[in-house]
Design a protein around this motif. Sequence first.
Motif, PDB file in Angstrom:
ATOM      1  N   ALA A   1      -6.039  20.256  12.442  1.00  0.00           N
ATOM      2  CA  ALA A   1      -6.170  18.910  11.881  1.00  0.00           C
ATOM      3  C   ALA A   1      -6.101  18.970  10.356  1.00  0.00           C
ATOM      4  O   ALA A   1      -6.461  19.980   9.748  1.00  0.00           O
ATOM      5  N   ALA A   2      -5.660  17.874   9.769  1.00  0.00           N
ATOM      6  CA  ALA A   2      -5.633  17.725   8.308  1.00  0.00           C
ATOM      7  C   ALA A   2      -6.052  16.304   7.968  1.00  0.00           C
ATOM      8  O   ALA A   2      -5.876  15.379   8.758  1.00  0.00           O
ATOM      9  N   GLY A   3      -6.586  16.149   6.785  1.00  0.00           N
ATOM     10  CA  GLY A   3      -6.896  14.815   6.302  1.00  0.00           C
ATOM     11  C   GLY A   3      -8.262  14.318   6.705  1.00  0.00           C
ATOM     12  O   GLY A   3      -9.135  15.129   6.957  1.00  0.00           O
ATOM     13  N   PRO A   4      -8.468  13.025   6.742  1.00  0.00           N
ATOM     14  CA  PRO A   4      -7.478  11.959   6.648  1.00  0.00           C
ATOM     15  C   PRO A   4      -6.890  11.835   5.238  1.00  0.00           C
ATOM     16  O   PRO A   4      -7.548  12.152   4.259  1.00  0.00           O
ATOM     17  N   LEU A   5      -5.657  11.377   5.205  1.00  0.00           N
ATOM     18  CA  LEU A   5      -4.925  11.195   3.960  1.00  0.00           C
ATOM     19  C   LEU A   5      -4.781   9.700   3.693  1.00  0.00           C
ATOM     20  O   LEU A   5      -4.904   8.899   4.620  1.00  0.00           O
TER      21      LEU A   5
ATOM     22  N   CYS B   1       0.861  -1.199   0.000  1.00  0.00           N
ATOM     23  CA  CYS B   1       0.000   0.000   0.000  1.00  0.00           C
ATOM     24  C   CYS B   1       0.885   1.232   0.000  1.00  0.00           C
ATOM     25  O   CYS B   1       1.065   1.897   1.022  1.00  0.00           O
ATOM     26  N   ASN B   2       1.460   1.544  -1.150  1.00  0.00           N
ATOM     27  CA  ASN B   2       2.431   2.635  -1.180  1.00  0.00           C
ATOM     28  C   ASN B   2       2.234   3.637  -2.312  1.00  0.00           C
ATOM     29  O   ASN B   2       3.107   4.452  -2.572  1.00  0.00           O
ATOM     30  N   LEU B   3       1.098   3.587  -3.003  1.00  0.00           N
ATOM     31  CA  LEU B   3       0.850   4.574  -4.057  1.00  0.00           C
ATOM     32  C   LEU B   3       0.135   5.779  -3.462  1.00  0.00           C
ATOM     33  O   LEU B   3      -0.859   5.642  -2.733  1.00  0.00           O
ATOM     34  N   LEU B   4       0.646   6.950  -3.778  1.00  0.00           N
ATOM     35  CA  LEU B   4       0.058   8.187  -3.270  1.00  0.00           C
ATOM     36  C   LEU B   4      -1.328   8.414  -3.872  1.00  0.00           C
ATOM     37  O   LEU B   4      -1.560   8.092  -5.035  1.00  0.00           O
ATOM     38  N   THR B   5      -2.223   8.979  -3.083  1.00  0.00           N
ATOM     39  CA  THR B   5      -3.516   9.423  -3.597  1.00  0.00           C
ATOM     40  C   THR B   5      -3.640  10.909  -3.294  1.00  0.00           C
ATOM     41  O   THR B   5      -2.894  11.453  -2.475  1.00  0.00           O
ATOM     42  N   ASN B   6      -4.591  11.540  -3.921  1.00  0.00           N
ATOM     43  CA  ASN B   6      -4.857  12.941  -3.622  1.00  0.00           C
ATOM     44  C   ASN B   6      -6.116  13.088  -2.751  1.00  0.00           C
ATOM     45  O   ASN B   6      -6.757  14.117  -2.739  1.00  0.00           O
ATOM     46  N   VAL B   7      -6.458  12.020  -2.030  1.00  0.00           N
ATOM     47  CA  VAL B   7      -7.597  12.071  -1.116  1.00  0.00           C
ATOM     48  C   VAL B   7      -7.361  13.194  -0.114  1.00  0.00           C
ATOM     49  O   VAL B   7      -6.306  13.263   0.521  1.00  0.00           O
ATOM     50  N   ASN B   8      -8.311  14.100  -0.008  1.00  0.00           N
ATOM     51  CA  ASN B   8      -8.212  15.280   0.861  1.00  0.00           C
ATOM     52  C   ASN B   8      -6.952  16.095   0.590  1.00  0.00           C
ATOM     53  O   ASN B   8      -6.367  16.674   1.495  1.00  0.00           O
ATOM     54  N   SER B   9      -6.522  16.100  -0.667  1.00  0.00           N
ATOM     55  CA  SER B   9      -5.378  16.889  -1.148  1.00  0.00           C
ATOM     56  C   SER B   9      -4.044  16.449  -0.557  1.00  0.00           C
ATOM     57  O   SER B   9      -3.151  17.269  -0.334  1.00  0.00           O
ATOM     58  N   GLY B  10      -3.881  15.150  -0.350  1.00  0.00           N
ATOM     59  CA  GLY B  10      -2.632  14.626   0.196  1.00  0.00           C
ATOM     60  C   GLY B  10      -1.439  14.806  -0.710  1.00  0.00           C
ATOM     61  O   GLY B  10      -0.304  14.829  -0.247  1.00  0.00           O
ATOM     62  N   LEU B  11      -1.661  14.959  -2.016  1.00  0.00           N
ATOM     63  CA  LEU B  11      -0.568  15.232  -2.955  1.00  0.00           C
ATOM     64  C   LEU B  11      -0.315  16.724  -3.094  1.00  0.00           C
ATOM     65  O   LEU B  11       0.821  17.177  -3.093  1.00  0.00           O
ATOM     66  N   GLU B  12      -1.375  17.468  -3.254  1.00  0.00           N
ATOM     67  CA  GLU B  12      -1.279  18.910  -3.483  1.00  0.00           C
ATOM     68  C   GLU B  12      -0.951  19.688  -2.224  1.00  0.00           C
ATOM     69  O   GLU B  12      -0.359  20.758  -2.288  1.00  0.00           O
ATOM     70  N   GLY B  13      -1.366  19.175  -1.098  1.00  0.00           N
ATOM     71  CA  GLY B  13      -1.173  19.858   0.173  1.00  0.00           C
ATOM     72  C   GLY B  13      -2.499  20.034   0.884  1.00  0.00           C
ATOM     73  O   GLY B  13      -3.288  20.903   0.530  1.00  0.00           O
ATOM     74  N   ALA B  14      -2.757  19.183   1.842  1.00  0.00           N
ATOM     75  CA  ALA B  14      -4.022  19.211   2.575  1.00  0.00           C
ATOM     76  C   ALA B  14      -4.076  20.448   3.472  1.00  0.00           C
ATOM     77  O   ALA B  14      -3.144  20.703   4.237  1.00  0.00           O
ATOM     78  N   PRO B  15      -5.149  21.221   3.376  1.00  0.00           N
ATOM     79  CA  PRO B  15      -5.283  22.396   4.241  1.00  0.00           C
ATOM     80  C   PRO B  15      -5.565  21.985   5.686  1.00  0.00           C
ATOM     81  O   PRO B  15      -5.986  20.859   5.955  1.00  0.00           O
ATOM     82  N   LEU B  16      -5.309  22.910   6.581  1.00  0.00           N
ATOM     83  CA  LEU B  16      -5.554  22.666   8.004  1.00  0.00           C
ATOM     84  C   LEU B  16      -6.956  23.126   8.380  1.00  0.00           C
ATOM     85  O   LEU B  16      -7.466  24.098   7.836  1.00  0.00           O
ATOM     86  N   ARG B  17      -7.552  22.410   9.329  1.00  0.00           N
ATOM     87  CA  ARG B  17      -8.855  22.769   9.886  1.00  0.00           C
ATOM     88  C   ARG B  17      -8.677  23.162  11.336  1.00  0.00           C
ATOM     89  O   ARG B  17      -7.917  22.533  12.074  1.00  0.00           O
ATOM     90  N   ASP B  18      -9.420  24.172  11.735  1.00  0.00           N
ATOM     91  CA  ASP B  18      -9.434  24.582  13.136  1.00  0.00           C
ATOM     92  C   ASP B  18     -10.573  23.839  13.812  1.00  0.00           C
ATOM     93  O   ASP B  18     -11.730  24.002  13.439  1.00  0.00           O
ATOM     94  N   GLU B  19     -10.262  23.000  14.774  1.00  0.00           N
ATOM     95  CA  GLU B  19     -11.277  22.220  15.478  1.00  0.00           C
ATOM     96  C   GLU B  19     -11.431  22.683  16.919  1.00  0.00           C
ATOM     97  O   GLU B  19     -11.778  21.903  17.800  1.00  0.00           O
ATOM     98  N   ASP B  20     -11.159  23.968  17.157  1.00  0.00           N
ATOM     99  CA  ASP B  20     -11.314  24.582  18.484  1.00  0.00           C
ATOM    100  C   ASP B  20     -10.511  23.882  19.578  1.00  0.00           C
ATOM    101  O   ASP B  20     -10.982  23.711  20.688  1.00  0.00           O
TER     102      ASP B  20
END
Length: 178
Positions: free
Chosen positions: A161-165, A128-147
């Motif tokens: 938080a970021a992802g899940p990737l 299991c080693n191929l990259l995916t762009n799920v939640n922008s894991g290749l491009e750069g996943a943005p951060l979320r503020d979860e208080d």
Amino acid sequence: MAAFLPFAILVSLLAAGATADNGYTTPTTPPPQQSDKLLVRVEGLVLCQSCAHRNSWRLDDAAPLPGAKVTVTCRDGKNRVMAWRAATADGSGYFLAEFGVTAVTDFFTGDPRKACFVRLLASPDFKCNLLTNVNSGLEGAPLRDEDKRWPGQGYDNVVYAAGPLAFRPATCVPSHHY
């Protein structure tokens, strides 16, 4: 004169400070003091996407990917890389990267959520080693503020938080037999 009696009672009650809630008031708490310095932490999950959902962003039946590596990169006020951290997922696929105490104004646009992103780096599992762009894991996943914020000594602790990737399997058994 009798018509003005209820109005006179109302006015006298208001003047005496009576309220509709029987005198009970809700205490008001001041907003939390925000510091101009932050200790930023970034957390997330890295998973192995199931073969059933490859080539999609679905993570149904995905499994945690222990030992997977990600990078967290933050940009400065001039949009240059100011810091980066590599993080390794634990046994449940969870990663945490921590940056030192930094002035808020040092981050691009003064906001770590806009200045930082997470990318997949490497998987320790050759199945299991191929990259995916799920939640922008290749491009750069943005951060979320979860208080998740609490005061420190002269700075605020913040966890974003970021992802899940996800990585995906290199090979999948065909689901149809012809």
